[in-house]
Design an enzyme around this catalytic site. Structure first.
Site, PDB file in Angstrom:
ATOM      1  N   ASP A  88    -145.489  71.152 -60.549  1.00  0.00           N
ATOM      2  CA  ASP A  88    -145.690  71.389 -59.121  1.00  0.00           C
ATOM      3  C   ASP A  88    -146.652  72.545 -58.862  1.00  0.00           C
ATOM      4  OD1 ASP A  88    -144.049  69.319 -58.390  1.00  0.00           O
ATOM      5  OD2 ASP A  88    -142.270  70.568 -58.110  1.00  0.00           O
ATOM      6  N   ASN A 140    -135.883  77.380 -51.899  1.00  0.00           N
ATOM      7  CA  ASN A 140    -134.892  77.339 -50.831  1.00  0.00           C
ATOM      8  C   ASN A 140    -133.542  76.824 -51.325  1.00  0.00           C
ATOM      9  OD1 ASN A 140    -134.048  77.103 -47.850  1.00  0.00           O
ATOM     10  ND2 ASN A 140    -133.878  74.978 -48.545  1.00  0.00           N
ATOM     11  N   SER A 198    -132.446  76.814 -54.431  1.00  0.00           N
ATOM     12  CA  SER A 198    -131.900  77.788 -55.377  1.00  0.00           C
ATOM     13  C   SER A 198    -131.222  78.950 -54.657  1.00  0.00           C
ATOM     14  CB  SER A 198    -133.012  78.319 -56.289  1.00  0.00           C
ATOM     15  OG  SER A 198    -133.553  77.286 -57.082  1.00  0.00           O
TER      16      SER A 198
END
Length: 252
Positions: free
Chosen positions: A41, A155, A157
């Site tokens: 990512d 977010n 996590s």
């Protein structure tokens, strides 16, 4: 169909890029039809920041660890995969920050904008939504604002809510909140304007990061949805990002 391939620095991603270039040839970003990030990512987010102004679609190929925004590597014909893929529009956040020397910084974020303490001392924030104070003092390690596409990343996590892509919501999530200890964050309309002031910023040094772009010694930050930096990401039709977000909510 013309491609521009870009990869992360891992040996697997570099070797995959070599094979793709050998099979399909390499084109400049400006003359290509599609940008192909290869890796995880991180390389996709970097590509979005680097090439968004070209108005090209992105088709990521996963040679990283998670690759939530990527497609699985495949031996199938790349052109056929892309022709049968589905397009998803991502709307980023716009961030405007001011540091302790009154220098202003601007950036966009496709996943999240996060503020974090720089030292052993917790940060203190005052949070305004549409110019109304909603939290007078938040003592914590940090706080973040996430898009729906980024809601399964940092977010999640931080125990923030997962947002469907079509929800038109933003997630405001504390990171290790100390006071108020039980505040779990808020879900906000994507039309909201979020202002975060760093209290006692001279003593409690705080940084802000928009995806992977960091600024330090920040005094205040304004965050809102961007109106002109949308991008198109292509996903294999059998592995849509909507399904990935839904599946993530049942895989604890």
């Amino acid at each position: 169909m013309k491609f521009h391939f870009i990869s992360s620095k891992t040996s697997e991603a570099l070797e995959a890029k070599r094979r793709y270039v050998e099979s399909y040839s390499q084109n400049d970003p400006e003359t290509s039809d599609i940008i192909i990030p290869i890796g995880g990512d991180g390389i996709l987010l970097k590509s979005l920041h680097d090439f968004n102004n070209l108005n090209k679609p992105f088709y990521g190929i996963n040679y990283g660890s998670i690759g939530f925004l990527m497609n699985q590597s495949s031996n199938k014909n790349l052109e056929a995969l892309i022709e049968n893929s589905n397009s998803t529009d991502l709307k980023p956040l716009k961030m405007i920050a001011e540091d302790d020397k009154k220098i202003t910084y601007e950036s966009i974020a496709y996943n999240e904008v996060s503020l974090m303490r720089q030292s052993h001392q917790a940060s203190k924030f005052q949070i305004k939504i549409n110019d109304v104070i909603r939290l007078n003092e938040l003592i914590c390690d940090g706080v973040l604002v996430s898009t729906s596409a980024g809601s399964t990343a940092y977010n999640l996590s931080a125990h923030g809510s997962i947002l469907p892509l079509d929800s038109k919501l933003l997630a405001l999530t504390p990171i290790s909140a100390f006071r108020p200890r039980r505040w779990r964050g808020a879900l906000l309309s994507e039309k909201s304007v979020i202002k975060i002031d760093v209290l006692n910023f001279e003593e409690r040094k705080t940084s802000v990061t928009a995806d992977n772009i960091e600024f330090r010694n920040i005094k205040k930050v304004l965050i809102k949805s961007s109106q002109d930096k949308n991008c198109k990401i292509l996903f294999d039709k059998d592995h849509s990002i909507e399904d990935k977000i839904l599946n993530e909510q049942f895989e604890y």
